[in-house]
Design an enzyme around this catalytic site. Structure first.
Site, mmCIF file in Angstrom:
data_model
loop_
_atom_site.group_PDB
_atom_site.id
_atom_site.type_symbol
_atom_site.label_atom_id
_atom_site.label_comp_id
_atom_site.label_asym_id
_atom_site.label_seq_id
_atom_site.Cartn_x
_atom_site.Cartn_y
_atom_site.Cartn_z
ATOM 1 N N GLU A 161 -6.827 4.806 7.659
ATOM 2 C CA GLU A 161 -6.623 6.226 7.354
ATOM 3 C C GLU A 161 -7.861 6.825 6.684
ATOM 4 O O GLU A 161 -8.190 7.993 6.908
ATOM 5 C CB GLU A 161 -5.346 6.402 6.518
ATOM 6 N N GLY B 241 2.753 -1.077 4.299
ATOM 7 C CA GLY B 241 2.826 0.348 3.982
ATOM 8 C C GLY B 241 4.263 0.774 3.736
ATOM 9 O O GLY B 241 4.840 0.524 2.675
ATOM 10 N N GLY B 242 4.877 1.387 4.728
ATOM 11 C CA GLY B 242 6.222 1.955 4.590
ATOM 12 C C GLY B 242 7.230 1.043 3.914
ATOM 13 O O GLY B 242 7.964 1.472 3.007
ATOM 14 N N ASN C 11 0.881 -1.179 0.000
ATOM 15 C CA ASN C 11 0.000 0.000 0.000
ATOM 16 C C ASN C 11 0.912 1.220 0.000
ATOM 17 O O ASN C 11 1.477 1.568 1.030
ATOM 18 C CB ASN C 11 -0.883 -0.057 1.263
ATOM 19 N N TRP C 12 1.060 1.826 -1.173
ATOM 20 C CA TRP C 12 2.042 2.912 -1.308
ATOM 21 C C TRP C 12 1.557 4.219 -0.694
ATOM 22 O O TRP C 12 2.315 5.189 -0.602
ATOM 23 C CB TRP C 12 2.395 3.126 -2.785
ATOM 24 N N LYS C 13 0.277 4.289 -0.350
ATOM 25 C CA LYS C 13 -0.306 5.506 0.230
ATOM 26 C C LYS C 13 -0.014 6.721 -0.672
ATOM 27 O O LYS C 13 0.099 6.555 -1.895
ATOM 28 C CB LYS C 13 0.187 5.698 1.672
ATOM 29 N N GLU D 61 -5.571 -4.871 10.641
ATOM 30 C CA GLU D 61 -4.532 -3.866 10.875
ATOM 31 C C GLU D 61 -4.841 -3.105 12.154
ATOM 32 O O GLU D 61 -5.640 -2.158 12.141
ATOM 33 C CB GLU D 61 -4.491 -2.869 9.706
ATOM 34 N N HIS E 203 -9.542 1.276 4.734
ATOM 35 C CA HIS E 203 -8.257 1.444 5.431
ATOM 36 C C HIS E 203 -8.459 2.398 6.612
ATOM 37 O O HIS E 203 -9.234 3.355 6.529
ATOM 38 C CB HIS E 203 -7.196 1.995 4.472
ATOM 39 N N SER F 42 3.332 -2.077 10.420
ATOM 40 C CA SER F 42 4.782 -2.127 10.631
ATOM 41 C C SER F 42 5.410 -3.489 10.306
ATOM 42 O O SER F 42 6.339 -3.921 10.983
ATOM 43 C CB SER F 42 5.129 -1.689 12.063
ATOM 44 N N GLY G 68 2.363 2.329 10.793
ATOM 45 C CA GLY G 68 3.306 3.430 10.625
ATOM 46 C C GLY G 68 3.989 3.863 11.913
ATOM 47 O O GLY G 68 4.626 4.905 11.965
HETATM 48 P P1 PGA Z 1 2.760 0.331 7.689
HETATM 49 O O1 PGA Z 1 1.285 0.530 7.056
HETATM 50 O O2 PGA Z 1 3.289 -0.978 7.130
HETATM 51 O O3 PGA Z 1 3.524 1.509 7.242
HETATM 52 O O4 PGA Z 1 2.573 0.247 9.172
HETATM 53 C C1 PGA Z 1 0.421 -0.554 6.867
HETATM 54 C C2 PGA Z 1 -0.872 -0.073 6.262
HETATM 55 O O5 PGA Z 1 -1.317 1.046 6.612
HETATM 56 O O6 PGA Z 1 -1.496 -0.752 5.430
#
Ligand code: PGA
Length: 250
Positions: free
Chosen positions: A97, A233-234, A9-11, A167, A95, A212, A173
């Site tokens: 966010e 994500g990251g 997930n590149w956000k 999640e 998600h 994470s 994050g």
């Molecule tokens: P993260 O994000 O790996 O940066 O914690 C995961 C996500 O939000 O899908």
């Protein structure tokens, strides 16, 4: 036997150039990741670029969100039929966010899930509790409520064509990963809840862990009985780190 799926997930990250480099790196190593299914979810505008580069490779692609509407006067939205034109396989819905920063509630998320499915996309339905909810001891009821919204609208069988991502919001994050056992407990809870409604669906559905995940912790998470991969994500923004995670599932 469920396959491992690792989805990036590149956000809100990337540029034409950085995405070109990231995709080149992923494609170069994707064939060495065994039977792991791999997907990446770029920002909408980069989907055509990614689709062109990934066509014919082992790596699938999807969107980070999708409209609950197919077409019409909905400024700023991107619909599931549009995503289909670019051969997206997946669409992330709900998600945390989207839920917390854009006030998307369970019912809205369920309608997005329905719109994605109707167009033949595989929704990746995100569920998970906040730190406050975990501390209050309501983790299971929060996740059950998030699942119920989709099941009540679409029926449990709809999860045959979907992926679930657990999640915990406090792990996204933050560098704080749920322990493999904490994650496994919630994955088992989710699968058990579904099994009470339809054992076949519960057995088949892939449940990803997100929050994470890194190359260094992926293998121990993916080794748990009910963890079928990760939503990353990251660490999905670095090709070699992402490939290490993909290989951890092989
Ligand atoms: P993260 O994000 O790996 O940066 O914690 C995961 C996500 O939000 O899908």
């Amino acid at each position: 036997m469920r396959q491992i799926l690792v989805a990036g997930n590149w956000k809100l990250n990337g540029s034409r150039d950085s995405i070109e480099q990231l995709i080149s790196g992923i494609v170069a190593g994707a064939d060495k990741t065994g039977s792991t299914q791999i997907a990446v979810c770029p920002p909408f505008v980069y989907i055509p670029q990614v689709a062109e580069r990934l066509a014919g490779s082992k790596v699938a692609w999807g969107s980070q969100d999708v409209s609950d509407q197919d077409s019409g006067a909905f400024t700023g939205e991107v619909s599931a039929p549009m995503l289909n034109e670019f051969n997206c396989t997946y669409a992330i819905v709900g998600h945390s966010e989207r839920r917390s920063l854009y006030a998307e509630d369970d019912a809205f998320t369920a309608r997005k899930f329905a719109a994605a499915r109707k167009a033949g996309l595989i929704p990746i339905l995100c569920v998970g509790e906040t730190l406050e909810e975990r501390e209050q001891g309501v983790t299971e009821s929060v996740v059950a409520r998030q699942l119920d919204a989709v099941i009540n609208l679409e029926g449990v069988e709809a999860l045959n064509d979907a992926v679930i991502a657990y999640e915990p919001v406090w792990a996204i994050g933050t560098g704080k990963t749920a322990t493999p056992q904490q994650a496994q407990d919630m994955h088992a809870f989710i699968r058990g809840t579904l099994a009470g409604l339809n054992a076949g669906v519960a057995d088949k559905v892939q449940i990803l862990y997100g929050g994470s995940v890194k190359g260094a912790n992926a293998a121990e998470l993916f080794a748990m009985a009910d963890i079928d991969g990760g939503l990353i994500g990251g660490a999905s923004l670095d090709a070699s780190e992402f490939l290490t995670i993909c290989s951890a599932g092989a």
